[in-house]
Design a protein around this motif. Sequence first.
Motif: not given
Lengths: 99, 143
Positions: B142, A75-76, B139, B136, A78-79, B1, A82
Motif C-alpha cells: 500500500l 496487526l488488525a 502492507l 506486515m 495496522q491493516y 484473515m 492503512q
Amino acid sequence: MAIEGITPLNTGRIQLKQPSLAEPNEKVSFKDLLDTAITQVNEMQKGADQKIALYAAGQITDPHEVTIAVEEAHLALQYTMQIRNKLLEAYQEIMRMQV
Amino acid sequence: MGFLTAIEISASGLTAERLRLDTIANNIANINTTRTPEGGPYRRQQVVFQSALQEVSYWTKGARATLGAGVRVAGIQEDAAPPVMVYDPQHPDANQQGYVAMPAINVVKEMTDMISASRAYEANVTALNAAKSMAMRALDVLT
C-alpha cells in the motif's frame, strides 16, 4: 377409447432469473464498511485486554496466548489504518476534481 | 484473515510443547517418588500428540488442498514399564525382602526430551514470527 392428437407442449417462455442486485435502499455505504471494520478491530483489542487481565489474575496458563492476542489486535489495527488512509486518499483525489 | 490461520496453528504447537515440558518437569520432580494416591511408585507420564481433526480446505488454482489445523494433545499416558527394585531395607516403603519400588525414570532421557521440547517451542515461535512479518510486508504494497 378416443386417442387424441398430440398437442404441442406449452412450456411458456423459460424465464431467466435475473441476478439480484442490491436494492437501492439496501446499498452498503462507505460509512457502514468503515463502521464494521473499526468495530471488529475494537473487539480484538478488547479481547486482548481481557486476556491480559485474565493472565494477571492467573486464569490463563499459557503466556503465548496473551502475546498472540495482543499481536493479532495490533496487526488488525495496522491493516485497518492503512486501508483507511488509502480510501481517504482516493476520496480526496475525487473531491479535488474541478467540476 | 488468512494470516491468522498460520498464527493459530503455531499457537496450538506452542501450547502442545508447553504441556510436554510440564509433563517432563513432573517426571523429573517425581524421580524418587515411592508413594502415590493409587498406591505404588510414581509412573512415568508421557504426552501423546495428535494432528487436529478440523481440516480447512483451500482452493489453490482449482486443485483442492487440505490443511490441518495444528496439533492437539490426545492425552497423557502413563508408562507401563515395571518399577525398578532397589535394595534399601531402611526405607519406610521397603517391602518384606527389603526392596523399594522406585520409578523407572531415566533422568538423561528426560533431559533430552526437555531439550527437544524447548527447541520445538522456539521453532514454533520462529514460524509465528515469520507469518507475522509476512503479513506486515503485505502492507508495504500500500505504501
